[in-house]
Design a protein around this motif. Sequence first.
Motif, PDB file in Angstrom:
ATOM      1  N   GLU A 138       9.069  48.641  66.669  1.00  0.00           N
ATOM      2  CA  GLU A 138      10.477  48.322  66.944  1.00  0.00           C
ATOM      3  C   GLU A 138      10.941  48.883  68.290  1.00  0.00           C
ATOM      4  N   LEU A 139      10.107  48.754  69.294  1.00  0.00           N
ATOM      5  CA  LEU A 139      10.472  49.230  70.628  1.00  0.00           C
ATOM      6  C   LEU A 139      11.422  48.254  71.322  1.00  0.00           C
ATOM      7  N   THR A 140      12.233  48.783  72.195  1.00  0.00           N
ATOM      8  CA  THR A 140      13.116  47.960  73.020  1.00  0.00           C
ATOM      9  C   THR A 140      12.667  48.070  74.474  1.00  0.00           C
ATOM     10  N   PRO A 141      12.986  47.068  75.302  1.00  0.00           N
ATOM     11  CA  PRO A 141      12.564  47.104  76.699  1.00  0.00           C
ATOM     12  C   PRO A 141      12.965  48.409  77.372  1.00  0.00           C
ATOM     13  N   GLY A 142      12.014  49.007  78.080  1.00  0.00           N
ATOM     14  CA  GLY A 142      12.259  50.269  78.762  1.00  0.00           C
ATOM     15  C   GLY A 142      11.708  51.475  78.043  1.00  0.00           C
ATOM     16  N   GLN A 143      11.533  51.380  76.708  1.00  0.00           N
ATOM     17  CA  GLN A 143      10.909  52.485  75.993  1.00  0.00           C
ATOM     18  C   GLN A 143       9.420  52.533  76.321  1.00  0.00           C
ATOM     19  N   VAL A 159      -1.519  45.645  74.797  1.00  0.00           N
ATOM     20  CA  VAL A 159      -1.036  45.928  76.147  1.00  0.00           C
ATOM     21  C   VAL A 159      -0.331  44.713  76.732  1.00  0.00           C
ATOM     22  N   GLN A 160      -0.970  43.560  76.653  1.00  0.00           N
ATOM     23  CA  GLN A 160      -0.391  42.357  77.245  1.00  0.00           C
ATOM     24  C   GLN A 160       0.901  41.942  76.547  1.00  0.00           C
ATOM     25  N   LEU A 161       0.934  42.044  75.230  1.00  0.00           N
ATOM     26  CA  LEU A 161       2.136  41.667  74.487  1.00  0.00           C
ATOM     27  C   LEU A 161       3.291  42.610  74.789  1.00  0.00           C
ATOM     28  N   ALA A 162       2.997  43.910  74.842  1.00  0.00           N
ATOM     29  CA  ALA A 162       4.053  44.878  75.127  1.00  0.00           C
ATOM     30  C   ALA A 162       4.591  44.705  76.539  1.00  0.00           C
ATOM     31  N   ALA A 163       3.702  44.535  77.508  1.00  0.00           N
ATOM     32  CA  ALA A 163       4.137  44.332  78.885  1.00  0.00           C
ATOM     33  C   ALA A 163       4.994  43.081  79.000  1.00  0.00           C
ATOM     34  N   HIS A 164       4.627  42.034  78.250  1.00  0.00           N
ATOM     35  CA  HIS A 164       5.408  40.792  78.255  1.00  0.00           C
ATOM     36  C   HIS A 164       6.813  41.008  77.696  1.00  0.00           C
ATOM     37  N   ARG A 165       6.964  42.009  76.827  1.00  0.00           N
ATOM     38  CA  ARG A 165       8.273  42.324  76.243  1.00  0.00           C
ATOM     39  C   ARG A 165       9.089  43.276  77.122  1.00  0.00           C
TER      40      ARG A 165
END
Length: 296
Positions: A138-143, A159-165
Amino acid sequence: MRAAVVNAFGGPEVVEVVEAEVPEPGARQVRIKVAAAALNPVDAGVRAGVFGGAGKRIGLGWDVAGTVDAVGVGSAWTVGDQVVALDYGMVKPLGTHAEYVVVDTDAAAKAPVTVDAVHAATLPLNALTAVQALDRLELTPGQSLLVTGAAGAVGGYAVQLAAHRGIPVTGLAREADGELVRSLGATPAVDAAIGAGGFDAVLDAAVLGEPALAWVRDGGAYIGVIPQAQPGSVRGVRTGAVEVSADGRRLAELVRLVDEGVLTTRVAETFALDEATKAHARLAEGGVRGRLVLVP
């Protein structure tokens, strides 16, 4: 048809390719003529008896890419559709390491159009595990997020999915994998350079457990990839582990990201189905970057 199975637990040598009856789809199921099926660490666990099933013939394989060739009543698919799917299950008589496999209609998604079946077969289990683990965090952009095993299949997709978010990602990997990790969208790091409590969350694809938990800030979150194997909560850190589930709708979203170039499919080596024992031996050697894929 031919299918890779185990009749006894042990090392790669216990894998057999046997003749089996072609399965028939029931209501809301489809039969897929297998074009390619990835080999995953969970298959090695099944082979070794980690999940039980002694005395049974157990089929291997969770990932599949191929062509729908029969449909049950109520299926949303048509014969001839190109699909990918996750065939979830630890102890089952047949898996995807076969010439045909039956899955629930809701477990399948249209195959990517920008990669071949061999590459498409690396997507379902690993990418679904990664995205379902990220959802749990449940991370938000910037965390900030640390992904362990960032050069591996699950870690790479995470990694790729998180960076895309829009989430800043640090990827823990061997120094030799630094450029790969950077190309996936993370800042590479080795464990000796990571300070305690420096991240809002850790996605522990390398299954490090408590050492990885130490890198989460007080009140942060930790998610593992082996059900029920996460460390206990400390310092207010929320801990959990994802148990991947078949989800054709979510898999379709991941396919779209492959076709858009957001997700990179990686194949280390291909083997004929009859070489399943050899493929398991290669997996046991370690050091594989990308997935080993069986082709009937």
